[in-house]
Design a protein around this motif. Structure first.
Motif, short mmCIF file in Angstrom:
data_model
loop_
_atom_site.label_atom_id
_atom_site.label_comp_id
_atom_site.label_asym_id
_atom_site.label_seq_id
_atom_site.Cartn_x
_atom_site.Cartn_y
_atom_site.Cartn_z
N PHE A 188 41.23 27.67 42.27
CA PHE A 188 40.98 29.11 42.36
C PHE A 188 40.41 29.48 43.73
N ASP A 225 41.94 31.65 46.73
CA ASP A 225 41.19 32.81 47.14
C ASP A 225 41.05 32.83 48.67
N VAL A 268 46.84 32.95 37.27
CA VAL A 268 45.69 33.68 37.79
C VAL A 268 45.69 33.63 39.31
N GLN A 276 48.22 35.95 40.82
CA GLN A 276 47.85 37.35 40.68
C GLN A 276 46.71 37.73 41.61
N ASN A 277 45.76 36.83 41.73
CA ASN A 277 44.67 37.09 42.66
C ASN A 277 45.18 37.23 44.08
N ASN A 285 46.90 40.51 44.46
CA ASN A 285 45.91 41.57 44.62
C ASN A 285 45.48 41.70 46.07
N ARG A 286 45.08 40.58 46.62
CA ARG A 286 44.63 40.54 48.00
C ARG A 286 45.71 41.08 48.95
N ARG A 289 39.07 44.90 48.92
CA ARG A 289 39.22 44.56 47.51
C ARG A 289 38.64 45.65 46.61
N ASP A 322 36.16 38.16 39.31
CA ASP A 322 37.40 37.40 39.14
C ASP A 322 37.16 35.95 38.75
N ARG A 323 36.18 35.37 39.42
CA ARG A 323 35.91 33.95 39.17
C ARG A 323 35.41 33.71 37.75
N PHE A 370 38.22 34.11 35.35
CA PHE A 370 39.08 32.94 35.42
C PHE A 370 38.52 31.80 34.57
N SER A 406 47.48 36.83 32.37
CA SER A 406 47.69 35.83 33.43
C SER A 406 48.57 34.69 32.93
#
Lengths: 224, 224
Positions: A96, A100, A153, A156-157, A160-161, A171, A205-206, A209, B148
DNA sequence: ACCTGAACACCGTTCAAGT
DNA sequence: ACCTGAACACCGTTCAAGT
């Protein structure tokens, strides 16, 4: 990332696969997926675009190789001393965080199924699941669910970014704009989305997750 | 979808947003993500590439709109009469099948986070989770995990298809090639991947997908 | 209002020619 | 063996000009 003086573009030594991959990672981090261009890469390496093809077959291979370098680093850093559950959390969280930090890894991983980067992750998750005592016939199903979740995940993250980046937003302001868009949806058709819009702006988010990982671990536990 | 005679390329009537989207879907289905080109689309619609821009802002919007059409259809077809668990399975499976039939939807969905297509899915999942009795403070976490997972599996399935397609292989021979690649990995470094390689060739994607959903539902159940 | 199609600023990739 | 850089066949997008 900011310690040494802004060294002038060096061309010392010759090109090599590793040097190219390293430069590609920098370029991807700085300019996103669309920033990786053979021309931009060549400029940074002080050559012509054609030179790169001597060391690497094509753009797809370059992307997978760059992705693999990041994943390998993340996997080697994940601490595995504690319980199998803790190891799985550490592996997942390591991935993750890597995505990120390098959002392009998210989509690169997804688009190269069965290739080395994904296998590294699968291997680590699989070993911990074995320790956990998952039955042989359920092994494949279980790793593959876990892997899909982590990649889902992550992708998707990353999206998003990149979406926020493309619209020039941070963000927070991106989430805020999505949140207000949801709260303005038709009340009869989207009651749930509307009612949950507020929670969108201030979630972590974390944490979410990890909560998802725990949901899956809970499901595994119930069946073991 | 297959009743009327194979009409010749018509140019009757004028262009419209809907007509363009419909043509884009056909093109994406036939030629994959890289097949959607403003020039190819214009040719199919018997116009110039510029004409399309009168109705649609850019390629991104076109992709999201095409994606949304498919998701809307899939959601409206999902049967919701039974228990909340059964509804969640139906929604997830509907999405799985839609992505299976239109692989490009997988990555399109992932790359447009918070946009209408994803919200449709979120809405349906969320309502069923409410029926299931998930506590308010856990709602966001739970839908987002489920979402997700669904998107993650979908994107990976789509990537499998496209990877195989790009190399000119069928699904089976693609899986077979990945399977042998895994079984030839270093024995010390990849024991798990090697031992599971065999199971790769004869698994059922749909069954695995559902098993993952059930794992998450199991985790939710344990916490409710 | 809607459409046309040439033109602009890019891509990834190839390949003759150089060292 | 390795590198150069022009050239090829594409892209998405814009925009003057037409109807």
């Amino acid at each position: 990332m900011a310690k040494k003086p802004p060294a002038p573009p060096r061309r010392e030594g010759s090109l090599s696969r590793d040097r190219i991959i390293e430069a590609a990672i920098v370029l991807l981090d700085e300019a996103g997926e669309s920033g990786l261009t053979f021309r931009a890469l060549a400029e940074r390496l002080v050559t012509g675009p054609g030179a790169i093809y001597w060391h690497i077959a094509n753009k797809g291979e370059l992307l997978i190789a760059a992705c693999d370098a990041i994943v390998a680093r993340a996997m080697s850093e994940a601490r595995l001393d504690a319980s199998p559950e803790a190891s799985i959390r550490a592996i997942a969280l390591g991935m993750f965080d890597a995505i990120d930090e390098h959002p392009w890894v998210g989509s690169a991983l997804t688009h190269a199924p069965g290739q080395l980067p994904a296998v590294r992750l699968l291997e680590r998750l699989g070993r911990s699941l074995r320790e956990l005592g998952v039955r042989r016939e359920r092994e494949w199903t279980t790793v593959s669910a876990l892997l899909s979740y982590v990649l889902g995940v992550g992708a998707q993250n990353a999206a998003n970014r990149q979406f926020a980046f493309a619209e020039g937003l941070e963000r927070d302001s991106f989430l805020a704009s999505v949140s207000t868009a949801w709260s303005e949806l038709d009340a009869a058709e989207y009651p749930f989305a509307r009612s949950i819009a507020a929670q969108l702006s201030d979630h972590d988010d974390r944490e979410d997750f990890l909560a998802g990982i725990d949901l899956i671990l809970g499901g595994i536990h119930a069946l073991t």
